[in-house]
Design a protein around this motif. Structure first.
Motif, mmCIF file in Angstrom:
data_model
loop_
_atom_site.group_PDB
_atom_site.id
_atom_site.type_symbol
_atom_site.label_atom_id
_atom_site.label_comp_id
_atom_site.label_asym_id
_atom_site.label_seq_id
_atom_site.Cartn_x
_atom_site.Cartn_y
_atom_site.Cartn_z
ATOM 1 N N ASN A 21 0.830 -1.207 0.000
ATOM 2 C CA ASN A 21 0.000 0.000 0.000
ATOM 3 C C ASN A 21 0.861 1.253 0.000
ATOM 4 O O ASN A 21 1.758 1.337 -0.866
ATOM 5 C CB ASN A 21 -1.136 -0.037 1.033
ATOM 6 C CG ASN A 21 -0.773 -0.254 2.475
ATOM 7 O OD1 ASN A 21 -0.260 -1.303 2.834
ATOM 8 N ND2 ASN A 21 -1.067 0.716 3.314
ATOM 9 N N ASP A 22 0.630 2.209 0.858
ATOM 10 C CA ASP A 22 1.183 3.562 0.736
ATOM 11 C C ASP A 22 2.678 3.653 0.383
ATOM 12 O O ASP A 22 3.490 2.967 0.996
ATOM 13 C CB ASP A 22 1.036 4.327 2.057
ATOM 14 C CG ASP A 22 -0.272 4.085 2.762
ATOM 15 O OD1 ASP A 22 -1.144 3.409 2.215
ATOM 16 O OD2 ASP A 22 -0.400 4.572 3.904
ATOM 17 N N GLN A 38 4.523 0.498 2.200
ATOM 18 C CA GLN A 38 3.860 -0.397 3.143
ATOM 19 C C GLN A 38 3.744 -1.763 2.468
ATOM 20 O O GLN A 38 3.239 -1.876 1.352
ATOM 21 C CB GLN A 38 2.473 0.152 3.485
ATOM 22 C CG GLN A 38 2.512 1.505 4.180
ATOM 23 C CD GLN A 38 2.769 1.378 5.659
ATOM 24 O OE1 GLN A 38 1.886 0.998 6.424
ATOM 25 N NE2 GLN A 38 3.978 1.707 6.090
ATOM 26 N N TRP A 46 -3.657 -6.955 3.500
ATOM 27 C CA TRP A 46 -2.995 -6.035 4.422
ATOM 28 C C TRP A 46 -2.671 -6.721 5.750
ATOM 29 O O TRP A 46 -3.479 -7.485 6.267
ATOM 30 C CB TRP A 46 -3.913 -4.816 4.654
ATOM 31 C CG TRP A 46 -3.268 -3.744 5.471
ATOM 32 C CD1 TRP A 46 -2.524 -2.704 5.000
ATOM 33 C CD2 TRP A 46 -3.292 -3.623 6.889
ATOM 34 N NE1 TRP A 46 -2.090 -1.937 6.047
ATOM 35 C CE2 TRP A 46 -2.541 -2.474 7.219
ATOM 36 C CE3 TRP A 46 -3.863 -4.370 7.927
ATOM 37 C CZ2 TRP A 46 -2.351 -2.052 8.544
ATOM 38 C CZ3 TRP A 46 -3.671 -3.952 9.239
ATOM 39 C CH2 TRP A 46 -2.933 -2.806 9.534
ATOM 40 N N TRP A 81 3.973 1.886 10.265
ATOM 41 C CA TRP A 81 3.040 2.487 9.323
ATOM 42 C C TRP A 81 3.663 3.699 8.644
ATOM 43 O O TRP A 81 4.847 3.979 8.818
ATOM 44 C CB TRP A 81 1.725 2.825 10.037
ATOM 45 C CG TRP A 81 0.922 1.596 10.401
ATOM 46 C CD1 TRP A 81 1.356 0.287 10.382
ATOM 47 C CD2 TRP A 81 -0.437 1.561 10.836
ATOM 48 N NE1 TRP A 81 0.340 -0.547 10.775
ATOM 49 C CE2 TRP A 81 -0.770 0.210 11.053
ATOM 50 C CE3 TRP A 81 -1.396 2.547 11.065
ATOM 51 C CZ2 TRP A 81 -2.038 -0.175 11.494
ATOM 52 C CZ3 TRP A 81 -2.665 2.182 11.504
ATOM 53 C CH2 TRP A 81 -2.976 0.820 11.710
ATOM 54 N N SER A 82 2.835 4.420 7.899
ATOM 55 C CA SER A 82 3.370 5.412 6.959
ATOM 56 C C SER A 82 4.129 6.569 7.599
ATOM 57 O O SER A 82 3.885 6.943 8.751
ATOM 58 C CB SER A 82 2.238 5.936 6.087
ATOM 59 O OG SER A 82 1.895 4.907 5.185
ATOM 60 N N ARG A 145 -1.554 9.501 12.970
ATOM 61 C CA ARG A 145 -0.507 8.832 12.184
ATOM 62 C C ARG A 145 -0.089 9.596 10.934
ATOM 63 O O ARG A 145 -0.665 10.611 10.582
ATOM 64 C CB ARG A 145 -0.997 7.439 11.779
ATOM 65 C CG ARG A 145 -2.324 7.412 11.051
ATOM 66 C CD ARG A 145 -2.762 5.963 10.786
ATOM 67 N NE ARG A 145 -3.996 5.882 10.047
ATOM 68 C CZ ARG A 145 -5.210 5.784 10.599
ATOM 69 N NH1 ARG A 145 -5.336 5.726 11.907
ATOM 70 N NH2 ARG A 145 -6.284 5.733 9.832
ATOM 71 N N ASP A 146 0.928 9.053 10.273
ATOM 72 C CA ASP A 146 1.413 9.486 8.959
ATOM 73 C C ASP A 146 2.089 10.865 8.980
ATOM 74 O O ASP A 146 1.654 11.799 8.285
ATOM 75 C CB ASP A 146 0.266 9.476 7.929
ATOM 76 C CG ASP A 146 -0.525 8.170 7.951
ATOM 77 O OD1 ASP A 146 0.059 7.142 8.345
ATOM 78 O OD2 ASP A 146 -1.719 8.184 7.586
ATOM 79 N N GLU A 199 -5.838 10.994 6.809
ATOM 80 C CA GLU A 199 -4.640 10.155 6.725
ATOM 81 C C GLU A 199 -3.647 10.829 5.781
ATOM 82 O O GLU A 199 -4.024 11.630 4.919
ATOM 83 C CB GLU A 199 -4.992 8.776 6.152
ATOM 84 C CG GLU A 199 -5.928 7.947 7.031
ATOM 85 C CD GLU A 199 -6.141 6.540 6.489
ATOM 86 O OE1 GLU A 199 -6.369 6.385 5.281
ATOM 87 O OE2 GLU A 199 -6.080 5.582 7.293
ATOM 88 N N TYR A 286 -4.383 6.698 -3.823
ATOM 89 C CA TYR A 286 -4.576 7.002 -2.402
ATOM 90 C C TYR A 286 -3.247 7.041 -1.654
ATOM 91 O O TYR A 286 -2.247 6.486 -2.122
ATOM 92 C CB TYR A 286 -5.500 5.938 -1.782
ATOM 93 C CG TYR A 286 -6.059 6.342 -0.437
ATOM 94 C CD1 TYR A 286 -7.005 7.362 -0.347
ATOM 95 C CD2 TYR A 286 -5.638 5.721 0.734
ATOM 96 C CE1 TYR A 286 -7.518 7.758 0.889
ATOM 97 C CE2 TYR A 286 -6.148 6.111 1.971
ATOM 98 C CZ TYR A 286 -7.088 7.134 2.037
ATOM 99 O OH TYR A 286 -7.597 7.521 3.254
ATOM 100 N N ALA A 287 -3.302 7.683 -0.477
ATOM 101 C CA ALA A 287 -2.154 7.728 0.447
ATOM 102 C C ALA A 287 -0.907 8.248 -0.251
ATOM 103 O O ALA A 287 0.198 7.782 -0.009
ATOM 104 C CB ALA A 287 -1.902 6.333 1.052
#
Ligand code: DQQ
Length: 552
Positions: A21-22, A38, A46, A81-82, A145-146, A199, A286-287
């Protein structure tokens, strides 16, 4: 598990197997582009999230290294995480990322390269003073987060944002630090909005066309957040705030001004500051995260495109998720929107070329672009419209929701000016096809509205697959130019389109069953009453970079 290669991409970024993902911490260091992302090292759904790591010299072909950051300490034991990279003034890159701690709280940590002379930056050290930002009592610890790339204000303090929410309100929580170690929360967020959780915020400066302190900077050049230390630069740029909405899974951005003294960001008038504003991409994207590339003085945007098939399909395929082709990003000369364009390096993948010019497509007609394999291709086309004045009346209520309009008036619904455009990943008998097209409407007086659509309704025989229609408006003065350009990057299960030179972008994932390999065709169609002309169409087969070469 066996890996199903049927819909794997040729030149888009994806690892050989498993879930991604991201994009995380993209940056340029000692001659190499770095991309972290990710990744689930154990499967195609995930979970077990680590930062996988790849490097490249051209942003297209990537060499996979071992994961750079992975759960190893209490402050990230349940997931890494991101997060984002910041290159400190002494040239040292630092990663700031979200760790999931033993009580499932989201905390922010830093990691530094173990060996600065290694351009690959293979190993990362997490200082024992982590976590350095923890959710205080005013913050929801499972919605925090992020962290963004940090910027250094003219006052000599670092700043960064962490995405969060308070009730229905999305927040870009602001922190300040003198030393990148001790961070203090500001009394107010940089910005907030009633859209649910924010996010992956991204906040960065962009050059203004003809801007005063831009010096010799071209308006398409990027601006490094590091340059904001210079008060003259900080004053003379515009700022972009992008957020990813957890609720809808879409991203929105505004362009605005940022008052360094009060640390407040204010979107410019005309930028709806909520969930019907402008999007980087009106499709599956996304992200996303941008970074400044000092080697070519540009800002580059990375975004993740999820699969749109089912979870059992992903398990069966053994893989899920790709990164969109990195895009150069800049502010349009009028300052009304951002423009995105695939990085120039993608052109090196162009192979066999075909072209068509001055070909009229009459009402109800279509033709095939032959002589090349379009399943993995790059297509650029310019359409001229014979008579824009015939366009149908536009209902202003449609402005809020281009996607709903496109769903109602899909590629099969005939009109006056449009639908016209491409059928990509089409079976020879057209039983499968994805339409990328335009439709022009007339508003009060002689003004026009241009809609760009992606209609995958007939993209596959497989009826279980989610086939969302995507659409956005294109801000062009069509009555003046009578032409509109479209570029579409086709890559097996990816259709990534750029309307009007990158003003409106739509990425979609499709899963044809018949239009595969040599059976995937490309057509130009016109289902409008008014004739259109293909002024020029150039199409190239695209090579497969080493990273995606089929295993021997
Ligand atoms: N993905 C990460 C989070 C982020 C989300 C977890 C966005 O840090 O909020 O994999 O896709």
């Amino acid at each position: 598990t066996e890996i199903d290669e049927t819909s794997r991409t040729g030149y888009h970024f994806q690892p050989p197997k498993h879930w991604i993902n991201d994009p995380n911490g993209p940056m340029y260091y000692k001659g190499l582009y770095h991309l972290f992302y990710q990744y689930n090292p154990k499967g195609a759904v995930w979970g077990n999230i680590v930062w996988a790591h790849s490097v490249s010299t051209d942003l297209i072909d990537w060499t996979a290294l071992d994961p750079g950051i992975y759960p190893s300490k209490p402050f990230d034991i349940n997931g890494c995480w991101s997060g984002s990279a910041t290159v400190l003034p002494n040239g040292v890159p630092v990663m700031m990322y979200t760790g999931i701690d033993p009580s499932e709280h989201q905390v922010q940590n830093v990691a530094y390269p173990k060996n600065l002379s290694d351009p690959f930056l293979r190993e990362w050290t997490k200082p024992d003073y982590n976590p350095i930002i923890v959710p205080d009592s005013g913050i929801n610890a499972s919605a925090f987060r992020d962290p963004t790339t940090a910027w250094y204000g003219p006052d000599g303090h670092w700043r960064l944002l962490v995405g969060s929410k308070a009730g229905d309100k999305g927040l870009a929580v602001l922190y300040r630090s003198r030393d990148f170690k001790r961070w203090v929360k500001a009394h107010h967020p940089l910005h907030s909005g009633f859209t649910g959780m924010w996010e992956c915020p991204d906040f960065f400066p962009v050059a203004v066309h003809g801007g005063a302190a831009s010096g010799r900077r071209h308006h398409r050049h990027g601006v490094d957040t590091a340059e904001l230390r210079d008060a003259a630069v900080a004053e003379a740029v515009k700022y972009v705030l992008k957020v990813s909405l957890d609720l809808t899974r879409y991203e929105y951005y505004t362009v605005g001004s940022y008052d360094h003294a009060s640390d407040r960001y204010t979107p410019d008038a005309g930028f709806p500051d909520n969930d019907y504003g402008l999007r980087y991409d009106y499709g599956d994207f996304y992200a996303s995260k941008s970074f400044y590339d000092p080697a070519k003085r540009r800002r580059i945007l990375w975004g993740w495109a999820n699969e749109s098939d089912t979870v059992p399909d992903d398990r069966k395929k053994g893989w899920a998720g790709i990164q969109a082709i990195p895009r150069k990003l800049w502010l349009s000369p009028g300052g009304k929107q951002l423009i995105q364009w695939p990085v120039e390096e993608i052109k090196a993948m162009r192979d066999k070329h075909v072209n068509v010019s001055d070909k009229v497509v009459k009402s109800g007609q279509y033709f095939e672009v032959t002589g090349f394999k379009s399943v993995q291709s790059d297509v650029e086309v310019a359409f001229a419209i014979k008579d824009v004045s015939k366009a149908e009346q536009f209902n202003p209520a449609w402005l809020r929701d281009p996607q709903a309009l496109c769903k109602k008036q899909g590629a099969r619904v005939t009109g006056e000016v449009g639908p016209f455009g491409l059928w990509v990943l089409a079976a020879g008998d057209l039983t499968e096809r994805t339409a990328v097209f335009f439709r022009v409407f007339r508003t009060a007086g002689t003004k026009h509205v241009v809609l760009m659509c992606n209609d995958p309704t007939n993209s596959t025989f497989e009826s279980q697959v989610y086939r969302p229609t995507f659409a956005g408006f294109v801000n062009v003065d069509i009555a003046k130019t009578n032409t509109i350009a479209l570029r579409t990057l086709i890559d097996h299960s990816v259709v990534e389109s750029f309307g009007a030179g990158g003003k409106t972008c739509i990425l979609t994932r499709v899963y044809p069953k018949k239009a595969l390999g040599d059976d995937a065709h490309l057509f130009v169609f016109n289902h409008g009453e008014v004739d259109v002309k293909v002024v020029k169409l150039d199409a190239w087969e695209m090579k497969t970079p080493k990273m995606n070469a089929p295993a021997q």
